[in-house]
Design a protein around this motif. Structure first.
Motif, PDB file in Angstrom:
ATOM      1  N   ILE A   1      42.272  44.157  36.487  1.00  0.00           N
ATOM      2  CA  ILE A   1      43.007  43.099  36.357  1.00  0.00           C
ATOM      3  C   ILE A   1      43.274  42.755  37.802  1.00  0.00           C
ATOM      4  N   GLN A   2      43.543  43.516  38.922  1.00  0.00           N
ATOM      5  CA  GLN A   2      44.133  42.959  40.418  1.00  0.00           C
ATOM      6  C   GLN A   2      43.102  42.299  40.908  1.00  0.00           C
ATOM      7  N   VAL A   3      42.186  43.260  40.855  1.00  0.00           N
ATOM      8  CA  VAL A   3      40.540  41.997  41.260  1.00  0.00           C
ATOM      9  C   VAL A   3      40.844  41.187  41.085  1.00  0.00           C
ATOM     10  N   ASN A   4      40.312  40.874  39.928  1.00  0.00           N
ATOM     11  CA  ASN A   4      39.902  39.749  39.039  1.00  0.00           C
ATOM     12  C   ASN A   4      40.702  38.210  39.134  1.00  0.00           C
ATOM     13  N   GLY A   5      42.364  38.460  39.294  1.00  0.00           N
ATOM     14  CA  GLY A   5      43.376  37.661  39.273  1.00  0.00           C
ATOM     15  C   GLY A   5      43.435  37.517  40.795  1.00  0.00           C
ATOM     16  N   TYR A   6      43.450  38.208  41.064  1.00  0.00           N
ATOM     17  CA  TYR A   6      43.587  38.029  43.460  1.00  0.00           C
ATOM     18  C   TYR A   6      42.398  36.860  43.436  1.00  0.00           C
ATOM     19  N   LYS A   7      40.440  37.196  42.989  1.00  0.00           N
ATOM     20  CA  LYS A   7      39.101  36.250  43.311  1.00  0.00           C
ATOM     21  C   LYS A   7      39.732  35.360  42.019  1.00  0.00           C
ATOM     22  N   ILE A   8      40.060  35.269  41.534  1.00  0.00           N
ATOM     23  CA  ILE A   8      40.597  34.029  39.848  1.00  0.00           C
ATOM     24  C   ILE A   8      41.278  32.371  40.975  1.00  0.00           C
TER      25      ILE A   8
ATOM     26  N   SER B   1      27.929  33.674  42.350  1.00  0.00           N
ATOM     27  CA  SER B   1      27.847  35.741  42.361  1.00  0.00           C
ATOM     28  C   SER B   1      29.139  36.029  42.827  1.00  0.00           C
ATOM     29  N   SER B   2      30.386  35.118  42.602  1.00  0.00           N
ATOM     30  CA  SER B   2      31.703  35.089  42.256  1.00  0.00           C
ATOM     31  C   SER B   2      31.491  35.922  41.110  1.00  0.00           C
ATOM     32  N   LEU B   3      31.092  34.961  40.265  1.00  0.00           N
ATOM     33  CA  LEU B   3      32.163  34.703  38.622  1.00  0.00           C
ATOM     34  C   LEU B   3      31.028  36.663  38.306  1.00  0.00           C
ATOM     35  N   VAL B   4      29.686  36.959  38.862  1.00  0.00           N
ATOM     36  CA  VAL B   4      29.137  38.603  38.636  1.00  0.00           C
ATOM     37  C   VAL B   4      30.217  39.706  39.462  1.00  0.00           C
ATOM     38  N   GLY B   5      31.084  38.672  40.280  1.00  0.00           N
ATOM     39  CA  GLY B   5      31.636  39.763  40.888  1.00  0.00           C
ATOM     40  C   GLY B   5      33.782  40.252  40.289  1.00  0.00           C
ATOM     41  N   LEU B   6      33.753  39.319  39.185  1.00  0.00           N
ATOM     42  CA  LEU B   6      34.546  39.568  38.586  1.00  0.00           C
ATOM     43  C   LEU B   6      34.463  40.588  37.387  1.00  0.00           C
ATOM     44  N   ALA B   7      33.182  39.883  37.125  1.00  0.00           N
ATOM     45  CA  ALA B   7      31.985  40.610  35.556  1.00  0.00           C
ATOM     46  C   ALA B   7      31.684  42.416  36.207  1.00  0.00           C
ATOM     47  N   GLY B   8      31.875  42.288  37.336  1.00  0.00           N
ATOM     48  CA  GLY B   8      31.611  43.877  38.261  1.00  0.00           C
ATOM     49  C   GLY B   8      32.998  44.692  38.494  1.00  0.00           C
ATOM     50  N   ALA B   9      34.091  43.572  38.697  1.00  0.00           N
ATOM     51  CA  ALA B   9      35.477  44.675  39.115  1.00  0.00           C
ATOM     52  C   ALA B   9      35.893  44.944  37.338  1.00  0.00           C
TER      53      ALA B   9
ATOM     54  N   PHE C   1      23.988  40.878  43.078  1.00  0.00           N
ATOM     55  CA  PHE C   1      24.222  42.644  42.405  1.00  0.00           C
ATOM     56  C   PHE C   1      25.185  42.868  44.038  1.00  0.00           C
ATOM     57  N   GLU C   2      25.408  42.278  44.871  1.00  0.00           N
ATOM     58  CA  GLU C   2      25.861  42.014  46.358  1.00  0.00           C
ATOM     59  C   GLU C   2      26.799  42.713  45.569  1.00  0.00           C
ATOM     60  N   GLN C   3      27.695  41.113  45.258  1.00  0.00           N
ATOM     61  CA  GLN C   3      28.348  40.770  44.485  1.00  0.00           C
ATOM     62  C   GLN C   3      29.332  41.558  43.913  1.00  0.00           C
ATOM     63  N   PHE C   4      28.362  42.125  43.108  1.00  0.00           N
ATOM     64  CA  PHE C   4      28.744  43.107  41.459  1.00  0.00           C
ATOM     65  C   PHE C   4      29.281  44.401  42.417  1.00  0.00           C
ATOM     66  N   ALA C   5      28.299  44.575  43.114  1.00  0.00           N
ATOM     67  CA  ALA C   5      28.564  46.328  43.468  1.00  0.00           C
ATOM     68  C   ALA C   5      30.016  45.912  44.269  1.00  0.00           C
TER      69      ALA C   5
END
Length: 417
Positions: free
Chosen positions: A152-159, A271-279, A327-331
């Motif tokens: 939640i922290q990472v996703n909230g910050y990224k959003i 890719s930022s949205l995929v990063g949210l999914a990874g988090a 994949f990079e943003q997911f990782a």
């Protein structure tokens, strides 16, 4: 009321509150890091002066200096950290309101010094809010819930960063300078309302030493004077340097590959949205995986992603750019959550804000130092060599797995004297 009870009975309210708070911190970060340079150039400011817009971010690197006082002042009273958070949110709103009083063209021209001062205050209050928020999250999230909490922290910050960057630029074009800043104030007002409704449990009152300079120095150093902290310091210094070092040169590489700014922006958004999914996935996985497997396994995925960028840069295989970027943003989402969870595990009871902030500052300084050198690396080694070096840096920290042990039961508070 214990932290265990809070986490089991008030989890939804806590998660909503934390999500809103980290979202509120992402807004000014996106505003300063991505929107301001574009707005400044659009207003006619020269590139040399635009570079100075990085100076107002200094409080984020130095916040460990006043973090002990955030933990100390008001502790033992109801809503200790909540009061710090609300004060900082309202201070940010005040700074935005003052900024809205001046035309954008004037701020990026004759009033540039005032703009830098206002942005410095904005970051000072946001960084202080971050200390209190991290302390609140660390105290109230039990070890088994820290994976979800940090998702939640990472996703909230990224959003918040996404809205504070691309979306804000669109709003300025449609609503104007004052209208856009007014919308940010309204968003922060909603955040303040959510925080005001949250009931923070009273902290346990402990014997207090007098607040002196010696006490302050002790708070900053005592954290490290614990068994096996040297290995953790090495991990903090090295865990994300390869990521920051490598990603800084991805967009210049794409520009040199003749990608348009629109195409790069589209790739960045997806890719930022995929990063949210990874988090988000990391929070679930960390409820099942051991701390060691998650921490170093996700670091391995981060290294693998830069091997992908090395492969792309070594050939003309542009059709691989999209899958490698995703994949990079997911990782990155996976590894960031894992690191943040362990940083919480190492915090001592009663010192959550300062301990977490100190670890974050160590990590940010290391990443910043390597990021500053990334341009020289790409110039000397070429993009392919640069991405290969980034992969090596990402994988080097995995060797620490042979010497590192997770804190007892994932909670350093249980082993802290």
């Amino acid at each position: 009321m214990s932290a265990q009870r809070v986490s089991s009975t008030g989890t939804p309210a806590l998660f909503v509150t934390l999500g809103m708070l980290y979202f509120a911190q992402g807004l000014p970060a996106g505003l300063l890091g991505k929107s301001m340079p574009a707005l400044a150039r659009d207003a006619g400011l020269s590139p040399e002066w635009i570079g100075l817009l990085a100076l107002p971010a200094l409080p984020w690197a130095l916040k460990f200096l006043w973090a002990p006082w955030v933990d100390r002042w008001g502790s033992g009273k109801p809503n200790h950290r909540k009061r710090w958070v609300l004060a900082c949110v309202f201070a940010v709103m005040l700074v935005l309101a003052i900024t809205a009083l001046f035309p954008r063209e004037w701020l990026f021209g004759p009033g540039f010094a005032l703009l830098v001062a206002l942005l410095f205050l904005l970051n000072l209050f946001s960084a202080t809010q971050d200390i209190a928020t991290d302390g609140l999250a660390t105290r109230l999230l039990t070890p088994d819930l820290r994976g979800l909490g940090n998702s939640i922290q990472v996703n909230g910050y990224k959003i918040g960063m996404i809205l504070g960057s691309g979306a804000l630029l669109i709003m300025v074009g449609r609503w104007g300078w004052q209208g856009t800043l007014a919308s940010l104030i309204v968003a922060l007002l909603l955040v303040a309302l959510v925080v005001w409704r949250f009931r923070e449990p009273r902290e346990q009152i402990k014997p207090r030493r007098p607040v002196t300079l010696r006490w302050w120095r002790r708070q900053l150093t005592l954290f490290w004077w614990r068994p096996k902290m040297a290995v953790w310091l090495v991990i903090l210094l090295g865990y994300k340097v390869g990521d920051g070092f490598g990603t800084r040169m991805i967009k210049p590489f794409l520009v040199d590959r003749q990608w348009s700014l629109e195409a790069i922006g589209r790739l960045d958004l997806v890719s930022s949205l995929v990063g949210l999914a990874g988090a988000a996935l990391a929070g679930v996985l960390m409820m099942r995986l051991s701390r060691k497997l998650a921490l170093f396994g996700f670091a391995g995925l981060q290294a693998l992603s830069f091997l992908g960028w090395w492969m792309v840069a070594s050939s003309e295989a542009d059709h691989w750019i999209w899958p490698v970027a995703l994949f990079e943003q997911f990782a990155d989402g996976l590894s960031t959550v894992a690191l943040f969870v362990l940083m919480m595990d190492y915090c001592r009871s009663g010192h959550e804000g300062s301990d977490y902030t100190m670890q974050a500052s160590v990590q940010l300084f290391a990443v910043g130092a390597f990021t500053l050198a990334s341009g020289f690396s790409a110039a000397w080694l070429g993009y392919a060599g640069h991405f290969l070096l980034a992969a090596i840096l990402c994988s080097a920290v995995i060797m620490a797995a042979f010497f590192w042990q997770a804190p007892l039961d994932g909670n350093a508070q249980k082993v802290t004297p």
